[in-house]
Design an enzyme around this catalytic site. Sequence first.
Site, PDB file in Angstrom:
ATOM      1  N   ARG A 153       0.834  -1.202   0.000  1.00 61.46           N
ATOM      2  CA  ARG A 153       0.000   0.000   0.000  1.00 61.46           C
ATOM      3  C   ARG A 153       0.870   1.253   0.000  1.00 61.46           C
ATOM      4  NH1 ARG A 153      -4.621   1.407   4.595  1.00 61.46           N
ATOM      5  NH2 ARG A 153      -5.302   3.393   3.728  1.00 61.46           N
TER       6      ARG A 153
ATOM      7  N   ASP B 274      -4.863   4.823  14.043  1.00 65.45           N
ATOM      8  CA  ASP B 274      -3.945   5.268  12.993  1.00 65.45           C
ATOM      9  C   ASP B 274      -4.482   6.540  12.371  1.00 65.45           C
ATOM     10  OD1 ASP B 274      -6.056   4.459  11.416  1.00 65.45           O
ATOM     11  OD2 ASP B 274      -5.008   2.783  10.491  1.00 65.45           O
TER      12      ASP B 274
END
Length: 569
Positions: free
Chosen positions: A162, A444
């Site tokens: 990613r 996050d």
Amino acid sequence: MLTLRGVDVEPPPIGLQLEFQTLFTPEALQFLHDLCSTFQPEVDRILKLRVLKKVQLDLTGELPDFRADTAHIRNNPTWRVSPVPQRLRCRHVDIGDLAPCDTQCLIQGLRSKAQGLQVDFDDGNCPTYHNQIKGIYNVYQAVHNLFHDAPPISQAPVLMLRPRAWNMVEHNMMVNGRQVPGPLFDFGLLMFHNAKLLLENQSGPFFYLSKVESHLEAKLWNQIFLWTEGKLGLPVGSVKATVLIECVLASFEMEEILYELREHSAGLNCGIWDYSASFVNKLGHRAEFLLPDRSKYVNMEKRFLRSYMDLLVQTCHRRGALATGGMAALLLPGDRQSDLYKTVVTTVTRLKLLEIQAGVDGFMVYDLDLIEPMQNLFRAYSQGENQLQQLRDDITVTPEDLLTMPAGGVTLYGLRYNIAVGVLFINAWLSGRGHFFYKGQVEDSATAEISRSQVWQWIRHQVKLEDDGRSVTRWLVRSLTQGLMVDLRAASCQTQRDEERLTTAMSIFLEVVQKSDFPEFLTTYLYLDHTFLSSQSTHEPSRSLIWICSSERSLRICRLSLSHFRAFL
């Protein structure tokens, strides 16, 4: 600085000379030069189109809708994406938020029984120069079987790489006098050094694409894939990508996104917090899009999120693509006999069963101990390696379904929770970490985005607390933030340096949530406008201080004492 054929690269961070020399070969630098030179103009264009779309929504008051000019794509029942490779057909449980710079966590993931690893250079990672080089080199080691205590790449969980999203740039490399787009830096190095070996081992190259907002952005990625395959001598369609639908605008273009990537598509992914935050980003100044307390009123069972997940599954399966769900962020306590352990398992099971029954083909967990029970859940409630046979013809999703906000208000607990997550994320970021743990779960940039977005929106609309009727004002948020600092210091500060960093994080958080205009991405705001660069320049502290004091925010930042800067040096 290393300069080669129009490419300027900063010297390696301390301790990463071997990694730097392995990755930044003359051939790799030439590849990055050609990649960035070819696609920089189109990257500039799509970023300007994002701004234009937001301006159009603001000026006209229109609502997002399915596009009339691409109706022929949606109305054509015959097209399908290319079949995914064998190793992607069964990915019931992936590990998510795996920061690749954390070598031990990466090795643990490679040794796990998960079907895949989301190797995350985006949400779960803080993109310091050190972290990017270390992370890309760790992927190199995994693919080239250089970890002596990890299985060969052909037998390990498949790597879903990613790269950063389009809103990020790489400060430490310039091509033709411009800082390069962060995703091209990540993608280019990952592909150049690993693609052929991944393909030979039937293990990639596979990617997640973050924060795609339109089919035109998917088209750009497809052009990048085709160019890269040609440049590296790979068969067309070797790259497979899963697009994360993290923006409300993209939810109206899911079929078009699949269509543009049909040779390279591995499907679409749905998640809760970045997607929810996008409503504030794009529409949050409108009272009708007030998002209530996420801790109490926002979950995947609500109409706007359930409709989004149903539409994603229907769209993917209609076109032969895989649909994946979000991540279970809860952490299991160590005592397996405790009531808390049972509660966490029950909660995760209920939420993930909802996704399985909606037809998803897989989802993510953070805690490795959740892998096996979630795989068992999939086996118990689904058949075969995926659920592509569930076409979901029973549903029809309308724009109203996707845009109806859930009912509910704001609680004092929810406001305090959002403040704490926002401050602690900025604190983690300034420490070089992209995620942290709070109240039994991993947080996050996705949860930080929704947290700071909600606080900004609640101030903007002066909402009243359910608890006592007080309005959420700047004064109240400042007061609550300062009150929380006592607990946050006790939980996260061991040295004076820690305290100084946390104090700076608090100041930045309050600045972000009190701004008149909504900063589009918290990570971009931190990456470009604050002390992030100085946190990387440990070899030249004086230059870092000069950079900060000459920035646009010099008056505000220079009022901070020098001790604050020592937190980043």
